[in-house]
Design a protein around this motif. Structure first.
Motif, PDB file in Angstrom:
ATOM      1  N   HIS A   1     -33.023  67.136  77.164  1.00 42.46           N
ATOM      2  CA  HIS A   1     -33.075  68.544  76.782  1.00 42.46           C
ATOM      3  C   HIS A   1     -33.103  68.713  75.256  1.00 42.46           C
ATOM      4  CE1 HIS A   1     -32.018  72.796  76.537  1.00 42.46           C
ATOM      5  NE2 HIS A   1     -30.996  72.452  75.781  1.00 42.46           N
ATOM      6  N   LEU A   2     -32.429  67.832  74.517  1.00 40.82           N
ATOM      7  CA  LEU A   2     -32.362  67.939  73.057  1.00 40.82           C
ATOM      8  C   LEU A   2     -33.671  67.570  72.364  1.00 40.82           C
ATOM      9  CD1 LEU A   2     -28.836  66.411  72.360  1.00 40.82           C
ATOM     10  CD2 LEU A   2     -29.496  68.821  72.278  1.00 40.82           C
ATOM     11  N   ILE A   3     -34.493  66.771  73.012  1.00 35.65           N
ATOM     12  CA  ILE A   3     -35.734  66.306  72.387  1.00 35.65           C
ATOM     13  C   ILE A   3     -36.637  67.500  72.093  1.00 35.65           C
ATOM     14  CG2 ILE A   3     -37.843  64.953  72.769  1.00 35.65           C
ATOM     15  CD1 ILE A   3     -36.068  62.947  74.267  1.00 35.65           C
ATOM     16  N   LEU A  17     -21.084  77.685  67.790  1.00 33.92           N
ATOM     17  CA  LEU A  17     -21.692  77.090  66.610  1.00 33.92           C
ATOM     18  C   LEU A  17     -23.172  76.935  66.921  1.00 33.92           C
ATOM     19  CD1 LEU A  17     -21.087  75.619  63.850  1.00 33.92           C
ATOM     20  CD2 LEU A  17     -20.928  73.536  65.204  1.00 33.92           C
ATOM     21  N   VAL A  18     -24.018  77.547  66.124  1.00 36.54           N
ATOM     22  CA  VAL A  18     -25.458  77.421  66.306  1.00 36.54           C
ATOM     23  C   VAL A  18     -25.995  76.596  65.151  1.00 36.54           C
ATOM     24  CG1 VAL A  18     -27.653  78.634  66.474  1.00 36.54           C
ATOM     25  CG2 VAL A  18     -25.615  79.612  67.515  1.00 36.54           C
ATOM     26  N   VAL A  19     -26.728  75.557  65.487  1.00 37.68           N
ATOM     27  CA  VAL A  19     -27.259  74.645  64.483  1.00 37.68           C
ATOM     28  C   VAL A  19     -28.781  74.673  64.559  1.00 37.68           C
ATOM     29  CG1 VAL A  19     -27.233  72.273  63.653  1.00 37.68           C
ATOM     30  CG2 VAL A  19     -25.218  73.195  64.783  1.00 37.68           C
ATOM     31  N   SER A  20     -29.417  74.925  63.427  1.00 34.44           N
ATOM     32  CA  SER A  20     -30.873  74.909  63.347  1.00 34.44           C
ATOM     33  C   SER A  20     -31.295  73.530  62.842  1.00 34.44           C
ATOM     34  CB  SER A  20     -31.344  75.998  62.388  1.00 34.44           C
ATOM     35  OG  SER A  20     -32.741  75.965  62.268  1.00 34.44           O
ATOM     36  N   ILE A  21     -32.257  72.920  63.517  1.00 34.50           N
ATOM     37  CA  ILE A  21     -32.641  71.548  63.218  1.00 34.50           C
ATOM     38  C   ILE A  21     -34.022  71.523  62.566  1.00 34.50           C
ATOM     39  CG2 ILE A  21     -33.033  69.268  64.232  1.00 34.50           C
ATOM     40  CD1 ILE A  21     -30.137  70.372  64.375  1.00 34.50           C
ATOM     41  N   VAL A  22     -34.095  70.968  61.373  1.00 30.01           N
ATOM     42  CA  VAL A  22     -35.350  70.880  60.642  1.00 30.01           C
ATOM     43  C   VAL A  22     -36.291  69.885  61.311  1.00 30.01           C
ATOM     44  CG1 VAL A  22     -36.397  70.263  58.439  1.00 30.01           C
ATOM     45  CG2 VAL A  22     -34.265  71.558  58.485  1.00 30.01           C
ATOM     46  N   ALA A  23     -35.759  68.753  61.722  1.00 32.57           N
ATOM     47  CA  ALA A  23     -36.572  67.711  62.366  1.00 32.57           C
ATOM     48  C   ALA A  23     -35.883  67.278  63.657  1.00 32.57           C
ATOM     49  CB  ALA A  23     -36.754  66.521  61.429  1.00 32.57           C
ATOM     50  N   PRO A  24     -36.120  67.996  64.760  1.00 32.01           N
ATOM     51  CA  PRO A  24     -35.456  67.638  66.013  1.00 32.01           C
ATOM     52  C   PRO A  24     -35.849  66.236  66.479  1.00 32.01           C
ATOM     53  CG  PRO A  24     -36.816  69.620  66.279  1.00 32.01           C
ATOM     54  CD  PRO A  24     -37.027  69.119  64.901  1.00 32.01           C
ATOM     55  N   PRO A  25     -34.986  65.602  67.258  1.00 28.56           N
ATOM     56  CA  PRO A  25     -35.325  64.261  67.749  1.00 28.56           C
ATOM     57  C   PRO A  25     -36.585  64.303  68.610  1.00 28.56           C
ATOM     58  CG  PRO A  25     -33.405  65.120  68.903  1.00 28.56           C
ATOM     59  CD  PRO A  25     -33.725  66.083  67.815  1.00 28.56           C
ATOM     60  N   THR A  26     -37.373  63.258  68.501  1.00 23.39           N
ATOM     61  CA  THR A  26     -38.605  63.172  69.293  1.00 23.39           C
ATOM     62  C   THR A  26     -38.467  62.196  70.454  1.00 23.39           C
ATOM     63  OG1 THR A  26     -39.473  61.495  67.789  1.00 23.39           O
ATOM     64  CG2 THR A  26     -40.066  63.785  67.341  1.00 23.39           C
ATOM     65  N   SER A  53     -32.063  64.533  61.339  1.00 24.27           N
ATOM     66  CA  SER A  53     -32.605  65.842  61.687  1.00 24.27           C
ATOM     67  C   SER A  53     -32.265  66.919  60.656  1.00 24.27           C
ATOM     68  CB  SER A  53     -32.119  66.257  63.072  1.00 24.27           C
ATOM     69  OG  SER A  53     -30.726  66.184  63.137  1.00 24.27           O
ATOM     70  N   HIS A  54     -31.351  66.653  59.722  1.00 25.55           N
ATOM     71  CA  HIS A  54     -30.970  67.578  58.662  1.00 25.55           C
ATOM     72  C   HIS A  54     -30.576  68.941  59.211  1.00 25.55           C
ATOM     73  CE1 HIS A  54     -32.435  64.566  55.918  1.00 25.55           C
ATOM     74  NE2 HIS A  54     -33.597  64.579  56.562  1.00 25.55           N
ATOM     75  N   PRO A  55     -29.428  69.033  59.872  1.00 24.21           N
ATOM     76  CA  PRO A  55     -29.032  70.312  60.481  1.00 24.21           C
ATOM     77  C   PRO A  55     -28.655  71.374  59.452  1.00 24.21           C
ATOM     78  CG  PRO A  55     -27.292  68.697  60.705  1.00 24.21           C
ATOM     79  CD  PRO A  55     -28.467  67.985  60.102  1.00 24.21           C
ATOM     80  N   LEU A  56     -28.949  72.610  59.784  1.00 27.66           N
ATOM     81  CA  LEU A  56     -28.534  73.783  59.023  1.00 27.66           C
ATOM     82  C   LEU A  56     -27.625  74.598  59.926  1.00 27.66           C
ATOM     83  CD1 LEU A  56     -32.063  74.752  57.702  1.00 27.66           C
ATOM     84  CD2 LEU A  56     -30.326  73.437  56.497  1.00 27.66           C
TER      85      LEU A  56
END
Length: 86
Positions: A74-76, A33-42, A21-24
């Motif tokens: 919820h994470l998807i 901690l807030v993590v922005s996800i480029v490619a969230p899990p599908t 997912s390549h987190p930022l």
């Protein structure tokens, strides 16, 4: 120690390879901690949810979905993950 045959010696995969997912990291605080996800899990986010639970059990147990399976759902597709601890 030098390895003569690297193929004969298994290595531990880099954490980046196990998290496609390549987190930022757009925000960090004393207890957040807030993590922005480029490619969230599908799909199939159970292992990810278990990892979140290990680091931040409150996301699941305190006001959350109350189970790792429900938290995984919820994470998807979520582009941002907020983790916190007391």
């Amino acid at each position: 120690m030098f390895l003569r045959d690297a193929a004969a010696h298994p290595t531990t995969p880099h954490p980046r390879d196990s998290c496609p997912s390549h987190p930022l990291l757009p925000a960090i605080g004393f207890d957040t901690l807030v993590v922005s996800i480029v490619a969230p899990p599908t799909s199939h986010a159970e292992a990810l949810a278990a990892g979140h639970f290990t680091f931040c059990p409150g996301n699941v147990t305190q006001g959350g979905p109350n189970s790792i399976a429900a938290y995984a759902k919820h994470l998807i597709g979520q582009p941002t993950w907020a983790l916190w601890w007391d």
